[in-house]
Structures are given as C-alpha cells and as structure tokens.
Design a protein around this motif. Structure first.
Motif, PDB file in Angstrom:
ATOM      1  N   HIS A 148       0.828  -1.202   0.000  1.00 39.53           N
ATOM      2  CA  HIS A 148       0.000   0.000   0.000  1.00 39.53           C
ATOM      3  C   HIS A 148       0.865   1.256   0.000  1.00 39.53           C
ATOM      4  N   VAL A 149       1.937   1.228   0.782  1.00 32.83           N
ATOM      5  CA  VAL A 149       2.838   2.389   0.825  1.00 32.83           C
ATOM      6  C   VAL A 149       3.526   2.555  -0.525  1.00 32.83           C
ATOM      7  N   GLN A 150       3.880   1.455  -1.163  1.00 32.24           N
ATOM      8  CA  GLN A 150       4.514   1.552  -2.482  1.00 32.24           C
ATOM      9  C   GLN A 150       3.595   2.257  -3.487  1.00 32.24           C
ATOM     10  N   VAL A 151       2.318   1.876  -3.471  1.00 30.37           N
ATOM     11  CA  VAL A 151       1.354   2.531  -4.369  1.00 30.37           C
ATOM     12  C   VAL A 151       1.182   3.997  -3.977  1.00 30.37           C
ATOM     13  N   PHE A 152       1.089   4.224  -2.684  1.00 30.19           N
ATOM     14  CA  PHE A 152       0.935   5.581  -2.149  1.00 30.19           C
ATOM     15  C   PHE A 152       2.069   6.482  -2.637  1.00 30.19           C
ATOM     16  N   LEU A 153       3.313   6.005  -2.497  1.00 25.23           N
ATOM     17  CA  LEU A 153       4.470   6.805  -2.895  1.00 25.23           C
ATOM     18  C   LEU A 153       4.601   6.890  -4.411  1.00 25.23           C
ATOM     19  N   ALA A 154       4.208   5.829  -5.108  1.00 25.99           N
ATOM     20  CA  ALA A 154       4.283   5.855  -6.574  1.00 25.99           C
ATOM     21  C   ALA A 154       3.355   6.932  -7.133  1.00 25.99           C
ATOM     22  N   ILE A 155       2.138   7.008  -6.588  1.00 20.82           N
ATOM     23  CA  ILE A 155       1.196   8.045  -7.044  1.00 20.82           C
ATOM     24  C   ILE A 155       1.780   9.429  -6.773  1.00 20.82           C
ATOM     25  N   CYS A 201      15.860  11.880  -6.192  1.00 21.77           N
ATOM     26  CA  CYS A 201      16.527  11.286  -5.020  1.00 21.77           C
ATOM     27  C   CYS A 201      15.663  10.210  -4.368  1.00 21.77           C
ATOM     28  N   SER A 202      14.363  10.454  -4.311  1.00 19.40           N
ATOM     29  CA  SER A 202      13.475   9.543  -3.575  1.00 19.40           C
ATOM     30  C   SER A 202      13.200   8.251  -4.332  1.00 19.40           C
ATOM     31  N   ALA A 203      13.014   8.358  -5.646  1.00 17.09           N
ATOM     32  CA  ALA A 203      12.614   7.170  -6.408  1.00 17.09           C
ATOM     33  C   ALA A 203      13.608   6.006  -6.280  1.00 17.09           C
ATOM     34  N   PRO A 204      14.915   6.205  -6.524  1.00 20.56           N
ATOM     35  CA  PRO A 204      15.822   5.060  -6.385  1.00 20.56           C
ATOM     36  C   PRO A 204      15.932   4.563  -4.952  1.00 20.56           C
ATOM     37  N   ALA A 205      15.865   5.471  -3.981  1.00 17.26           N
ATOM     38  CA  ALA A 205      15.944   5.052  -2.577  1.00 17.26           C
ATOM     39  C   ALA A 205      14.745   4.191  -2.211  1.00 17.26           C
ATOM     40  N   ILE A 206      13.557   4.552  -2.686  1.00 18.67           N
ATOM     41  CA  ILE A 206      12.344   3.781  -2.381  1.00 18.67           C
ATOM     42  C   ILE A 206      12.374   2.426  -3.092  1.00 18.67           C
TER      43      ILE A 206
END
Length: 419
Positions: A148-155, A201-206
């Motif tokens: 759920h967090v992955q979808v949350f952050l992807a959006i 910065c956030s995308a590769p870290a996530i």
C-alpha cells in the motif's frame, strides 16, 4: 539530525504563514482568484512544514495515538501546494491565441487529476500496515516494504514529477506583458526543476528499500532539501516582485517628503487628506499613502504656480554646463522654480492670499508655461516628482536661486534710485 531539521522546518512554517497573512490581506483589499490561490497555497504549506518537522510529527502522533498519522496530511498537503502553483502557471501561460475555454478545460483536467491522485493516496494509505520507528524524513524508505505504501508513494512521485516538469515547461514559454507575472513564472519554472530533484533522489531510494536494501536511505533524506529549496524559490516567485514594488513605493514615498514639505506642509496644510500625510515613513498601505502624497503635491504645485518665475528658468539654463540629461535638467529647473515660487508665496501679503481664487487664477494663466512637466502623463508623474524631489538640494538649484535673487535686488535698487 532532528533538532536542526526541526528548526529549519519551523522557520519555513513561519515564512509560509507570514506570506499567507500578507496575501490574505491583499485578497481582502481586492479579491481575485490568483490571490486566493496564493494565500491558500502558503497557508497549507505552512501547516505542512509544521507537521513535517520531527517535533511536529511526534506531537501529532502522541496526540492521536498513531505515530505516523501526520504522514497522510503532509503528503496530501505537499501535492496540493504544488498543484496550486501548477494551476497558477496554467492560468498565467495560455498558449498563444488559445481561447479561454481551452485554458479552463486544461485547468479542469489537471485539477481533476490532482483530485483523483489525492483520493487514491488517501485510500491506499488507510489500508497500509505500518510498523517500525516513526521518522518523517525516513518514512519513504522505512515503510517501502508495504504494498500500500509503495502505491501511495508511486502516485505521489508520478504526479509530482508530471506537475513540476509541466510547470517548468509552461513557465519557459511565458508571454505575459505583466513584469510581476513574468518574474513569478521565471522563479516557478526554476523552483519546479529544483523540486524535481526530490523525485530523482526519492525514487531510487524507495525502489531499493522495497527490495530490503537501505543503502540509499540518506539519499532519500537529502531529497527533502531539494523540496525546501524549491519552496523557497516559489516563495520568492510569488512575493519577490510584489515585495520589490512595495519597497520602491516606500522608498519613493520617503523621497517625496522634502517636496511635499515644500509645496504642501510649508504652504497650505489644508491640502492634506489627513495629519498622517506629514509622516515620512509608513509601513501600512504604502501604495495608498504614495498615491495620496502625489495628489497632495500636485495640488500644492498648482497653489504656488502663480508665483513661478521665468527668471529662475533662465538662470538654470545659463548656469547649466550641458552635462545633465533632459530628464535631469527638467527636474532641476522644476525644483528651482518651485523653491522660488514657494518662498514668494509665503512672502506674499496675507490679503493677496485670502482675496481669492480670481487673483491666483489670473496669475496662473500668466505663469502656466513657466513650470516644466505640465504635460506629463499620469502614469509618469510619480517618476517625475521623485526626480524633482531629489533635485531640490542640487547645487545648480542653489546657484540659480542666488543669481535670480541678485538680479532682483539689482532691479529693486535701480527702481529705488529712480524714485
């Protein structure tokens, strides 16, 4: 890291809320959609920074019994603020000759997209199973193992990337004739490009954290500072031109004080709108004060104009060595004529002043062509009067007044001898 970060975030909170208050006051004086959007964006941004600071994040978690409860409003608020800036840019940068209906459709589509994204983020966040430490700066990587967090952050990252890049692209082709809008758009574009650094910065870290690796966690934290820099740029974009204009208005109001004293304060206080007109520095509605001061000065100039003397104009031109520009020469001539006219007005018999408008009107007709600048356009009066005010102590003005005074004394002495 918590204490310095809290201080930085709370400083940003203060900056945002101060600007929100300033723009709200401007909106109350003259309501517009633009001011409403700007005031709302800054108010929401201030609340977001207060909640996102480590201290604010912990406080909300303690109050609601859920350590990560502030995450949802923070991320929704971030997206809302950037959506606000994006919509402003869309309103200010319509395509060349694009009909207003197309602009409205574009704004409606992007607004709908942001609304759907926020709704989806809220739904998936409420379904997430969050655990571990509650750290707002490391939430993206610490909770990235939850679907759920992955979808949350992807959006969040997809919409933020699309919005910031589209704002940057639109800002680059701005065609507005308004200098304040052009200033804002230049800074919007640059700020959004900087903010895109948060996504990079956030995308590769996530992604790495989703596979159980935390090596890039610090890079994700570093991305938040791109967001801060982008916000500061947006702040300046929305306020810099207005602040510069306000400072220029305050500076010009102070510069006009000597001229005001010459033709209003020392001539006829009845020309004042209120006793506050005599104050040289005011912090309130500076534009109103400046406009009022210009009107009072123009009324004062009309009052002393009947005492304007062509001798002063001639004296200035005889003494001038050709180094002054046309604008500077006109200002010096006007300053000299007004200083002389105001002095002659004050020295005139009291009966002449009170006899009335007929005498002054007749004299004004005779002296109408002496004082330069009478045909100045209304929008140029402020600049002209500021030049005149600054020319009052000019050495050439003093020299011209001395020469005219000596010539008058000689004429009076000659007239006395012939009696």
């Amino acid at each position: 890291m918590s204490d310095p970060t809290t201080a930085v975030y709370l400083l940003m909170t203060v900056i945002f809320l101060v600007i929100a208050g300033w723009k709200t006051l401007a909106f109350l004086r003259g309501p517009t959609v633009t001011l409403a959007l700007i005031a709302t964006a800054f108010f929401v941004g201030g609340i977001v920074y207060a909640m996102a600071s480590p201290a604010g994040y912990r406080f909300l978690g303690e109050q609601f019994g859920e350590p990560r409860i502030a995450t949802l409003p923070i991320y929704v608020g971030i997206l809302g603020c950037y959506a606000d800036t994006h919509i402003l840019t869309l309103l200010w940068t319509p395509a060349h000759d694009a009909p207003r209906s197309k602009v409205r459709r574009t704004v409606a589509l992007w607004t709908t997209a942001y609304g759907l994204a926020i709704t989806a983020m809220t739904l998936v966040f409420l379904g997430a199973d969050l655990d571990g430490p509650a750290d707002p700066l490391r939430f993206n990587t610490q909770q990235a193992d939850d679907r759920h967090v992955q979808v949350f952050l992807a959006i969040l990252l997809v919409v933020l990337a699309c919005g910031t890049l589209n704002t940057w692209q639109r800002s680059r082709r701005a065609e507005s004739a308004d200098p304040q809008v052009r200033h804002a758009l230049r800074w919007f574009g640059g700020s959004m490009l900087v903010t895109f650094g948060y996504v990079l910065c956030s995308a590769p870290a996530i992604i790495l954290a989703a596979f159980g690796h935390q090596e890039l966690q610090t890079l994700g934290v570093f991305g938040s500072y791109f967001g801060i820099l982008g916000c500061l740029g947006t702040c300046y974009g929305m306020t810099g031109a207005a602040l510069s204009a306000w400072l220029r208005e305050r500076r010009d109001s102070a510069a006009l004080q000597p001229l005001w004293m010459l033709v209003v304060g020392d001539v006829d206080t009845g020309l004042m709108y209120s006793p506050a007109s005599a104050k040289p520095h005011l912090w309130g509605a500076v534009r109103v004060v400046l406009t009022r001061r210009i009107i009072e000065i123009l009324d004062g100039i009309r009052t002393v104009q009947p005492w304007a003397s062509a001798e002063i104009v001639q004296a200035v031109h005889e003494l001038e060595d050709g180094t002054l520009s046309p604008h500077e020469l006109e200002a010096v001539v006007t300053a000299a004529v007004l200083r002389d006219a105001a002095a002659r007005y004050r020295a005139s018999p009291e009966a002449e002043r009170s006899e009335g408008k007929q005498l002054r009107s007749a004299a004004a007709g005779q002296s109408a062509g002496i004082l330069p600048g009478q045909e100045t356009a209304a929008q140029d009066e402020r600049a002209r009067l500021v030049r005149v005010a600054r020319a009052l102590p000019h050495p050439l003005v003093d020299a011209a007044l001395k020469r005219a005074s000596a010539a008058r004394s000689a004429v009076e002495a000659s007239a006395t001898e012939h009696r």
